[in-house]
Design a protein around this motif. Structure first.
Motif, short mmCIF file in Angstrom:
data_model
loop_
_atom_site.label_atom_id
_atom_site.label_comp_id
_atom_site.label_asym_id
_atom_site.label_seq_id
_atom_site.Cartn_x
_atom_site.Cartn_y
_atom_site.Cartn_z
N GLU B 71 8.09 4.42 -5.99
CA GLU B 71 8.50 4.60 -5.10
C GLU B 71 7.62 5.26 -4.49
OE1 GLU B 71 12.75 2.80 -4.31
OE2 GLU B 71 12.33 4.43 -4.20
N THR B 72 7.45 6.54 -4.44
CA THR B 72 7.37 7.43 -4.16
C THR B 72 5.57 7.67 -4.24
OG1 THR B 72 8.74 9.13 -4.10
CG2 THR B 72 6.47 10.38 -3.79
N GLY B 73 5.33 7.43 -5.47
CA GLY B 73 3.85 7.12 -6.42
C GLY B 73 2.76 6.11 -5.57
N ARG B 74 4.43 5.17 -5.04
CA ARG B 74 3.56 4.24 -4.64
C ARG B 74 3.10 4.04 -2.71
NH1 ARG B 74 6.13 -2.23 -4.08
NH2 ARG B 74 4.04 -3.37 -3.19
N VAL B 75 3.51 4.71 -2.57
CA VAL B 75 3.37 5.80 -0.78
C VAL B 75 2.42 6.98 -0.91
CG1 VAL B 75 4.44 6.72 0.83
CG2 VAL B 75 5.54 5.24 0.01
N THR B 76 2.45 7.49 -2.12
CA THR B 76 0.96 8.30 -2.21
C THR B 76 0.30 7.81 -2.28
OG1 THR B 76 2.43 10.16 -2.87
CG2 THR B 76 0.39 10.37 -3.58
N ALA B 77 -0.33 6.41 -3.56
CA ALA B 77 -1.15 5.98 -3.59
C ALA B 77 -1.98 5.52 -2.20
CB ALA B 77 -1.41 4.71 -4.11
N PHE B 78 -1.06 5.11 -1.24
CA PHE B 78 -0.98 4.51 0.05
C PHE B 78 -1.56 5.47 1.02
CE2 PHE B 78 -0.56 3.12 4.41
CZ PHE B 78 -1.38 1.93 4.73
N LEU B 79 -0.95 6.63 1.17
CA LEU B 79 -1.72 7.57 1.92
C LEU B 79 -2.94 8.11 1.29
CD1 LEU B 79 1.96 9.36 2.54
CD2 LEU B 79 0.62 8.15 4.16
N ASP B 80 -2.50 8.48 0.03
CA ASP B 80 -4.44 8.99 0.12
C ASP B 80 -5.50 8.07 0.43
OD1 ASP B 80 -3.21 10.65 -1.52
OD2 ASP B 80 -3.44 9.38 -4.09
N ILE B 81 -5.46 7.04 0.80
CA ILE B 81 -6.32 5.84 1.50
C ILE B 81 -6.69 6.71 2.99
CG2 ILE B 81 -7.18 3.75 1.93
CD1 ILE B 81 -5.04 2.92 -0.46
N VAL B 82 -5.32 6.87 3.51
CA VAL B 82 -5.57 7.07 4.59
C VAL B 82 -6.00 8.92 4.55
CG1 VAL B 82 -3.83 7.95 7.16
CG2 VAL B 82 -4.06 6.28 5.40
N VAL B 135 -5.90 -4.21 7.36
CA VAL B 135 -6.83 -4.50 5.51
C VAL B 135 -6.49 -2.56 6.15
CG1 VAL B 135 -8.72 -3.72 5.66
CG2 VAL B 135 -9.10 -5.18 6.56
N LEU B 136 -5.68 -2.11 6.57
CA LEU B 136 -5.21 -0.85 5.38
C LEU B 136 -4.11 -1.22 4.77
CD1 LEU B 136 -5.05 1.90 5.29
CD2 LEU B 136 -4.16 2.58 7.52
N ALA B 137 -2.80 -1.64 6.24
CA ALA B 137 -1.99 -2.71 5.48
C ALA B 137 -1.47 -3.24 3.39
CB ALA B 137 -1.11 -3.42 6.20
N ARG B 138 -3.08 -3.95 3.59
CA ARG B 138 -3.14 -4.92 2.58
C ARG B 138 -3.20 -3.62 1.40
NH1 ARG B 138 -9.00 -5.61 2.29
NH2 ARG B 138 -8.52 -4.54 0.63
N TYR B 139 -3.52 -3.04 1.94
CA TYR B 139 -3.61 -1.33 0.14
C TYR B 139 -2.10 -1.89 -0.46
CZ TYR B 139 -8.86 -0.79 0.59
OH TYR B 139 -10.22 -1.14 1.23
N GLY B 140 -1.61 -1.55 0.74
CA GLY B 140 -0.37 -1.34 0.28
C GLY B 140 0.62 -2.43 -0.38
N SER B 141 0.92 -3.73 -0.07
CA SER B 141 1.09 -4.76 -0.68
C SER B 141 0.76 -5.48 0.03
CB SER B 141 2.04 -4.68 -0.03
OG SER B 141 3.30 -5.83 0.08
#
Lengths: 335, 335
Positions: B71-82, B135-141
């Motif tokens: 779960e943390t990995g998926r969130v980190t990948a998302f935060l990396d975009i930000v 658009v940003l949210a799309r990267y997460g899910s």
């Protein structure tokens, strides 16, 4: 033409590449070729037919009980074809017995109409070839066309409008398949809610159905080649994929048609796990228009498959079927 | 850029025309447009984000528990975009709370990544428009893209390679849907065996999937028009057909993907019976990647639907959801 009391025996068959959809509803012509194995005598119908000038209407006795008017109607429609071929005008008595429960996804209409085609044509004085019998049986129920032959059988869709090129051929005799088993997990013995006829009728509403037809040839080719080479293993994956594909198309119909239950799906998963545990494809599930699981496998793995089925919640009983014979005529009559 | 602790709230959404399949996996671009309604606050995620120079790695607390590394990995990948958008190099603390159980087919990743997109971008000092947030949210899910807006929402697949034209638009605000309900029958609250990501990945193996894509436009058009006209009744049949069609394609994958259970199918049948009994389409079932039933209906029939669900064997509990709001920022933080 001389009529006589005649009795025929035919076995059910379980398709590995499915027949689901017609190119002509009146003539019962299939939209695609299908391939099956004919089962052994555990899934058998014996039928005696006699044309009798004293009868005012056709009489059908099914499994020791007078048939319903719907069942009798379907048999009368079939007998009318035989009467038309022979100019016989008299009604007939038909007595038929299954070795297994009707309409439980054990393909009773396949063995039933194959035996009826044999007994009725013989009773009417006709002496049809196996190919002619497979055409005749087709009018009663499409899959009955395949039960005329033993072993591995392909029913050709044909292209002609009159259906004269839509008959079954034997791909490989039953002797070649002494090691093959269909281990059946009976999940339900009650009549299905949506009949095959009704189910196929709804295919008009599925956009995915046309796509199924386009992918049939590849699977047919693979399975046919595996059968010709006698290498069951090569047929395992396409057998399962064709079953999945057919049930997917059913679900895409409107209203959706659904035969698989939680138990069916659990068996599917267990078969996949079994193959994984052996590191190769040793067993193939396939489901007709019903929840009962047919697991094709070789003798070597049949007991393992049967044990797996017995331990699956929702499986009422199991049958371990060998590959069986085509139609034959016998001297003991049912009346 | 100035960073600050920020909190956003977003609700889940349940699609009536489904997103299932990607045109670009890395950018999370969908193969087809999808349409959904955003749910009310019963299906909500609240998320607080703070970038913090003292942290050695991103920290995620999910529903009061430390998150798993996955779960943390998926969130980190998302935060990396930000972080990439803002040149921020520091790690972040993320605390997130759902009002409902995760991964139970109640679209927690939709509300989750919508709230995360809002909170993380705001915490990073960005002030994105709703379109940019989608658009940003799309990267997460993918489906999170739709949760940015309230009411009826369409997520456009877009055509551009970089995905810049794949965002969500509001078709109609939530005020227009005060009478609409999603009555949910919770059939399972456990995590699904096959994740949506894995399930979509298997689409490569389905020949029927391409056929699904070809039939999407007709359903999209009908449902979009019904929404614009505010006539739910006209959307009922295509909503159910799209759900069936998606689950059919799932079954056609290899290995087959299956989310519907006997309980799901029983609910489907009961919804069809309900419509029949009222002589018109009053309720539409739809199933995401899970067995839980979402039955869209109007206020008038919501209690009848809820009663039906409660009396269905296998339904654990029911939720009667209204149509809800899009993302909003709040002042109460979770830490």
């Amino acid at each position: 033409m001389e009529t006589t009391k005649s009795t025929a025996v035919a076995n059910s068959n379980i398709a590995v590449i499915k027949y689901w959809g017609k190119r002509d509803e009146r003539l019962n012509l299939p939209a695609n070729n299908s391939i099956s194995f004919t089962m052994d005598d555990q899934l058998q119908t014996m039928t005696t037919v006699e044309f009798d000038g004293h009868l005012k209407q056709d009489v059908l006795v099914l499994n020791d009980r007078p048939a319903t008017s719907k069942e009798t109607g379907r048999v009368t429609a079939f007998l009318d074809i035989v009467r038309k071929m022979t100019k016989i005008k008299t009604k007939a008595k038909v007595v038929s017995k299954n070795s297994f429960p009707k309409s439980a996804g054990l393909a009773s209409s396949a063995s039933g109409f194959a035996a009826l085609a044999g007994a009725a044509s013989r009773a009417a004085g006709l002496n049809l070839s196996l190919r002619e019998l497979s055409v005749l049986a087709r009018y009663g129920s499409g899959s009955a066309s395949r039960s005329i032959f033993g072993g591995a059988v392909e029913w050709l869709a044909g292209k002609k409008k009159d259906g004269s090129d839509s008959y079954s051929v034997q791909l490989s005799p039953q002797e070649d398949w002494a090691n093959l088993r269909n281990v059946i997990g009976v999940v339900s013995e009650s009549e299905k809610k949506v009949s095959s006829v009704e189910g196929m009728w709804r295919l008009k509403t599925s956009a995915l159905f046309q796509s199924r037809l386009k992918t049939m040839d590849a699977r047919l080719k693979t399975v046919r080649a595996a059968i010709k080479r006698n290498t069951f293993e090569d047929a395992v994956i396409p057998i399962m994929q064709d079953s999945d594909n057919m049930h997917a198309v059913m679900l895409d119909c409107w209203p959706p048609v659904r035969y698989l239950t939680d138990t069916s799906f659990e068996i599917m998963e267990k078969v996949l796990e079994l193959n994984e545990s052996h590191g190769k494809p040793v067993a193939a599930y396939t489901f007709d228009a019903g929840p009962n699981a047919h697991v094709y496998t070789t003798e070597k793995y049949a007991h393992e498959v049967e044990r797996m089925l017995k331990y699956t919640d929702g499986v009422l009983r199991t049958l371990n079927c060998k590959i069986g014979k085509g139609i034959r005529f016998v001297n003991e009559d049912l009346f």
